[in-house]
Design a protein around this motif. Sequence first.
Motif, PDB file in Angstrom:
ATOM      1  N   HIS A  24       0.831  -1.192   0.000  1.00 56.17           N
ATOM      2  CA  HIS A  24       0.000   0.000   0.000  1.00 56.17           C
ATOM      3  C   HIS A  24       0.869   1.246   0.000  1.00 56.17           C
ATOM      4  O   HIS A  24       2.030   1.216   0.399  1.00 56.17           O
ATOM      5  CB  HIS A  24      -0.913   0.007   1.233  1.00 56.17           C
ATOM      6  N   THR A  25       0.301   2.353  -0.408  1.00 52.23           N
ATOM      7  CA  THR A  25       1.030   3.626  -0.436  1.00 52.23           C
ATOM      8  C   THR A  25       0.935   4.357   0.898  1.00 52.23           C
ATOM      9  O   THR A  25       1.484   5.439   1.039  1.00 52.23           O
ATOM     10  CB  THR A  25       0.495   4.526  -1.571  1.00 52.23           C
ATOM     11  N   GLU A  26       0.241   3.767   1.860  1.00 53.37           N
ATOM     12  CA  GLU A  26       0.074   4.370   3.182  1.00 53.37           C
ATOM     13  C   GLU A  26       0.705   3.454   4.238  1.00 53.37           C
ATOM     14  O   GLU A  26       0.792   2.243   4.048  1.00 53.37           O
ATOM     15  CB  GLU A  26      -1.414   4.545   3.522  1.00 53.37           C
ATOM     16  N   GLY A  74      -5.641   4.403   0.198  1.00 53.31           N
ATOM     17  CA  GLY A  74      -5.777   4.809  -1.200  1.00 53.31           C
ATOM     18  C   GLY A  74      -5.659   6.282  -1.465  1.00 53.31           C
ATOM     19  O   GLY A  74      -5.857   6.728  -2.593  1.00 53.31           O
ATOM     20  N   SER A  75      -5.323   7.087  -0.444  1.00 60.56           N
ATOM     21  CA  SER A  75      -5.299   8.543  -0.643  1.00 60.56           C
ATOM     22  C   SER A  75      -3.988   9.049  -1.256  1.00 60.56           C
ATOM     23  O   SER A  75      -3.947  10.146  -1.778  1.00 60.56           O
ATOM     24  CB  SER A  75      -5.574   9.263   0.670  1.00 60.56           C
ATOM     25  N   ARG A  76      -2.942   8.237  -1.184  1.00 63.74           N
ATOM     26  CA  ARG A  76      -1.667   8.623  -1.811  1.00 63.74           C
ATOM     27  C   ARG A  76      -1.583   7.975  -3.181  1.00 63.74           C
ATOM     28  O   ARG A  76      -1.930   6.804  -3.337  1.00 63.74           O
ATOM     29  CB  ARG A  76      -0.477   8.121  -0.991  1.00 63.74           C
ATOM     30  N   THR A  77      -1.114   8.714  -4.137  1.00 65.52           N
ATOM     31  CA  THR A  77      -0.929   8.130  -5.459  1.00 65.52           C
ATOM     32  C   THR A  77       0.418   7.416  -5.504  1.00 65.52           C
ATOM     33  O   THR A  77       1.395   7.915  -4.934  1.00 65.52           O
ATOM     34  CB  THR A  77      -1.004   9.188  -6.570  1.00 65.52           C
ATOM     35  N   PRO A  78       0.482   6.257  -6.148  1.00 65.60           N
ATOM     36  CA  PRO A  78       1.750   5.549  -6.248  1.00 65.60           C
ATOM     37  C   PRO A  78       2.804   6.384  -6.978  1.00 65.60           C
ATOM     38  O   PRO A  78       2.465   7.156  -7.877  1.00 65.60           O
ATOM     39  CB  PRO A  78       1.421   4.290  -7.059  1.00 65.60           C
ATOM     40  N   GLY A  79       4.038   6.206  -6.566  1.00 66.46           N
ATOM     41  CA  GLY A  79       5.144   6.916  -7.209  1.00 66.46           C
ATOM     42  C   GLY A  79       5.431   6.363  -8.594  1.00 66.46           C
ATOM     43  O   GLY A  79       4.881   5.341  -8.991  1.00 66.46           O
TER      44      GLY A  79
END
Length: 111
Positions: free
Chosen positions: A47-49, A105-110
């Motif tokens: 996950h991005t979090e 899901g609030s951060r967009t993947p790099g």
Amino acid sequence: MQIIEGAGVWKPTAGSANDWVEHLRVPDLSVGTYRIPAGGLDDQSPHTEDEIYVVTAGRARIVTPGGAAEVGPGSVIFVPAGEEHRFDDVTEDLALLVIFGPAYGSRTPGP
């Protein structure tokens, strides 16, 4: 204040597949329950979090690139954003209270 009813509780669902239910979402965090039946496979992706898992029921093993550990009721696990992880060898129906910071899901993947 808000009381979050049912968070972290094992409730079997039709088909006994893995199940994710989000109970609370605000910009800086979200709280939900993740369930994996005994013998089930955890197919989640990193996950991005950041995440904190609290095992509320069941037994399994968590596996990361840094190692593996047996977990059961009361275990608290921190998984930093982007770290590969999965629950494996689920010997008893597993219920996890999951806290994401910021919200799932609030951060967009790099790139």
